[in-house]
Design an enzyme around this catalytic site. Structure first.
Site, PDB file in Angstrom:
ATOM      1  CB  CYS A  15       5.336  -6.387   8.802  1.00 40.43           C
ATOM      2  SG  CYS A  15       6.934  -5.917   9.809  1.00 40.43           S
TER       3      CYS A  15
ATOM      4  CD  GLU B 296      -1.901  -1.207   3.040  1.00 39.00           C
ATOM      5  OE1 GLU B 296      -2.745  -2.025   3.301  1.00 39.00           O
ATOM      6  OE2 GLU B 296      -1.683  -0.480   3.848  1.00 39.00           O
TER       7      GLU B 296
ATOM      8  CB  CYS C  17       1.559   6.880   4.293  1.00 39.75           C
ATOM      9  SG  CYS C  17       1.875   5.511   5.576  1.00 39.75           S
TER      10      CYS C  17
ATOM     11  CB  CYS D  55      -0.519   0.141   9.534  1.00 39.42           C
ATOM     12  SG  CYS D  55       0.434  -1.362   9.336  1.00 39.42           S
TER      13      CYS D  55
ATOM     14  CB  CYS E 228       0.186  -4.624  13.248  1.00 38.49           C
ATOM     15  SG  CYS E 228       0.623  -4.079  11.580  1.00 38.49           S
TER      16      CYS E 228
ATOM     17  CB  CYS F  30       3.126  -5.831  16.292  1.00 38.30           C
ATOM     18  SG  CYS F  30       4.858  -4.906  16.011  1.00 38.30           S
TER      19      CYS F  30
HETATM   20  N1  SAH Z   1       6.707  -1.212  10.912  1.00 36.62           N
HETATM   21  C1  SAH Z   1       7.041   0.062  11.773  1.00 36.62           C
HETATM   22  C2  SAH Z   1       6.288   1.122  10.558  1.00 36.62           C
HETATM   23  C3  SAH Z   1       4.932   0.524   9.922  1.00 36.62           C
HETATM   24  S1  SAH Z   1       3.739   0.617  11.021  1.00 36.62           S
HETATM   25  C4  SAH Z   1       6.396   0.357  12.860  1.00 36.62           C
HETATM   26  O1  SAH Z   1       5.944  -0.517  13.553  1.00 36.62           O
HETATM   27  O2  SAH Z   1       6.779   1.341  13.530  1.00 36.62           O
HETATM   28  C5  SAH Z   1       3.160   2.196  11.492  1.00 36.62           C
HETATM   29  C6  SAH Z   1       2.535   2.741  12.623  1.00 36.62           C
HETATM   30  O3  SAH Z   1       1.162   2.002  12.736  1.00 36.62           O
HETATM   31  C7  SAH Z   1       3.157   1.958  13.935  1.00 36.62           C
HETATM   32  O4  SAH Z   1       3.268   3.046  14.914  1.00 36.62           O
HETATM   33  C8  SAH Z   1       2.207   0.912  14.017  1.00 36.62           C
HETATM   34  O5  SAH Z   1       2.399   0.524  15.529  1.00 36.62           O
HETATM   35  C9  SAH Z   1       0.905   1.525  13.916  1.00 36.62           C
HETATM   36  N2  SAH Z   1      -0.103   0.620  13.918  1.00 36.62           N
HETATM   37  C10 SAH Z   1      -0.133  -0.631  13.433  1.00 36.62           C
HETATM   38  N3  SAH Z   1      -1.373  -1.205  13.390  1.00 36.62           N
HETATM   39  C11 SAH Z   1      -2.218  -0.324  13.999  1.00 36.62           C
HETATM   40  C12 SAH Z   1      -3.476  -0.207  14.434  1.00 36.62           C
HETATM   41  N4  SAH Z   1      -4.335  -1.299  14.196  1.00 36.62           N
HETATM   42  N5  SAH Z   1      -4.138   1.084  15.015  1.00 36.62           N
HETATM   43  C13 SAH Z   1      -3.295   2.117  15.238  1.00 36.62           C
HETATM   44  N6  SAH Z   1      -2.074   2.034  14.748  1.00 36.62           N
HETATM   45  C14 SAH Z   1      -1.545   0.952  14.265  1.00 36.62           C
HETATM   46 FE1  SF4 Z   2       5.231  -4.660  11.394  1.00 37.64          FE
HETATM   47 FE2  SF4 Z   2       2.848  -3.826  11.951  1.00 37.64          FE
HETATM   48 FE3  SF4 Z   2       4.697  -4.222  13.940  1.00 37.64          FE
HETATM   49 FE4  SF4 Z   2       5.105  -2.256  12.144  1.00 37.64          FE
HETATM   50  S1  SF4 Z   2       3.293  -2.472  13.642  1.00 37.64           S
HETATM   51  S2  SF4 Z   2       6.435  -3.765  12.909  1.00 37.64           S
HETATM   52  S3  SF4 Z   2       4.154  -3.143  10.395  1.00 37.64           S
HETATM   53  S4  SF4 Z   2       3.687  -5.989  12.473  1.00 37.64           S
END
Ligand code: SAH
Ligand code: SF4
Length: 356
Positions: free
Chosen positions: A112, A92, A105, A332, A119, A116
């Site tokens: 990934c 994306e 963005c 994301c 996410c 997490c």
């Molecule tokens: N991998 C990197 C960058 C991509 S994610 C990272 O984790 O920082 C970008 C941001 O979106 C991160 O701060 C992540 O924690 C946040 N994010 C992921 N899933 C989310 C969700 N469901 N609601 C809000 N923010 C989210």
């Molecule tokens: Fe990967 Fe999502 Fe964690 Fe960012 S927040 S490191 S994109 S799994």
């Protein structure tokens, strides 16, 4: 034979490409102007280049490696594209116009591997790193849609950018040297990979670094982010301090708020002590709903406000993420997630190779 991408090459490299195709070196500079200055999408539109030169180039090179699988426009001006390289592995990129600037963005990986638990991207697994060309192409594709110049780039799309420094750093150099963006307007968001944070610091470029912290308490952070089992809160924050000191840039601490989990007064106090004396901003991000099967919920406004108040009462700079593109699932991994039926599902056994 697969065609090589022109996007992602520096002016110097384009001069070599021109010479190898039998043209004068200045033709390479013209190519760079078309690609990076005018966001050209075809060789045909480069009318000031001789047609035999363009034909020769077309035998070995391609201009845009990206195909658009989906394009959603939000009512608030946000455009979200789902793109791929012809291989159906979708990722994306999002255009974010504001009154005072236009930002975008970008993704750094397809999927990934960091896993997490909150996410959508992390839950979908990992395919591969993006190339420099694919990273820069996302910007140019979005620029071709925007009447105003895109001056800011954030790496907050799919993927963990610091797992792909080999493509990311050359892409950031292209943004700076070829497209003319300030390093100060490039933001890299990381889950918190200590060696790579230190590696980026050693480049001594004023790139803005944001750490996704999400809890100052190891037990809770580990529940949300498996990476915390490798580098805990203290070790990760120490690396961020080195980054701050080396580059002189204020760092950002991103803090996702999940109801009753990491939005407690106690964690707000611990967070304030952690960041005390470090030039930084804490950016609060209320959880964007993803079905995680963990029962995570978004906190109500009052809880966000109370968390913010504790931080501010202790002198911490706080911002709240302005949410955009809600109607098109701009968060994301969400749009790509909706396509898993249409495109190949990612391999979940690829999760977190780093930690094994
Ligand atoms: N991998 C990197 C960058 C991509 S994610 C990272 O984790 O920082 C970008 C941001 O979106 C991160 O701060 C992540 O924690 C946040 N994010 C992921 N899933 C989310 C969700 N469901 N609601 C809000 N923010 C989210
Ligand atoms: Fe990967 Fe999502 Fe964690 Fe960012 S927040 S490191 S994109 S799994």
């Amino acid at each position: 034979m697969a065609l090589a991408p022109l996007i992602g090459l520096t002016t110097e490299q384009l001069v070599t490409v021109a010479q190898e195709a039998g043209a004068e070196p200045y033709r390479g500079k013209q190519l760079a102007k078309w690609i990076y200055g005018k966001a050209a999408t075809t060789l045909e539109e480069m009318k000031d280049l001789p047609s035999n030169f363009r034909q020769k180039l077309a035998e070995s090179y391609t201009l845009s490696p990206l195909s658009v699988a989906d394009h959603k426009k939000s009512t608030d001006g946000v455009d979200k594209l789902l793109v791929h390289h012809g291989d159906q592995q979708v990722y994306e990129c999002v255009l974010l116009p504001y009154t005072d600037r236009v930002s975008c963005c970008l993704s750094s990986q397809v999927g990934c591997p960091m896993g997490c638990t909150f996410c959508a991207t992390g839950l979908g697994g990992f395919d591969r790193n993006l190339t420099t060309s694919e990273i820069v192409s996302q910007y140019l594709l979005l620029q071709s849609l925007s009447p105003r110049r895109i001056s800011h780039v954030v790496f907050m799309g799919m993927g963990e950018p610091l797992l792909n420094l080999a493509s990311l750093v050359p892409a950031m150099k292209i943004f700076h040297e070829e497209i003319g963006l300030s390093y100060r307007h490039l933001t890299v968001s990381t889950v918190g990979l200590v060696p790579q944070i230190l590696e980026l610091a050693q480049l001594e470029l004023p790139i803005h670094l944001a750490l996704s912290l999400h809890s100052p308490h190891d037990e809770i952070r580990s529940r949300l982010m498996p990476v915390n089992n490798k580098w805990n809160v203290r070790e990760t924050f120490e690396a961020m301090k080195v980054y701050q000191k080396t580059t002189g840039r204020k760092i950002t601490i991103e803090y996702l708020l999940i109801d009753q989990l990491n939005d407690t007064q106690n964690q707000a106090e611990s967070l304030a002590s952690l960041v005390k004396g470090v030039p930084c901003v804490v950016n609060l991000i209320p959880f964007n709903y993803v079905d995680t099967s963990q029962g995570f919920r978004r906190p109500i406004r009052e809880r966000v406000r109370a968390f913010r108040q504790v931080l501010e009462s202790k002198g911490v700079n706080v911002t709240e993420r302005v949410e955009r593109g809600h109607d098109i699932a701009a968060a994301c991994g969400q749009l790509a997630g909706q396509h898993t039926g249409k495109f190949a599902r990612r391999d979940l056994s690829n999760q977190i190779p780093l930690l094994s």
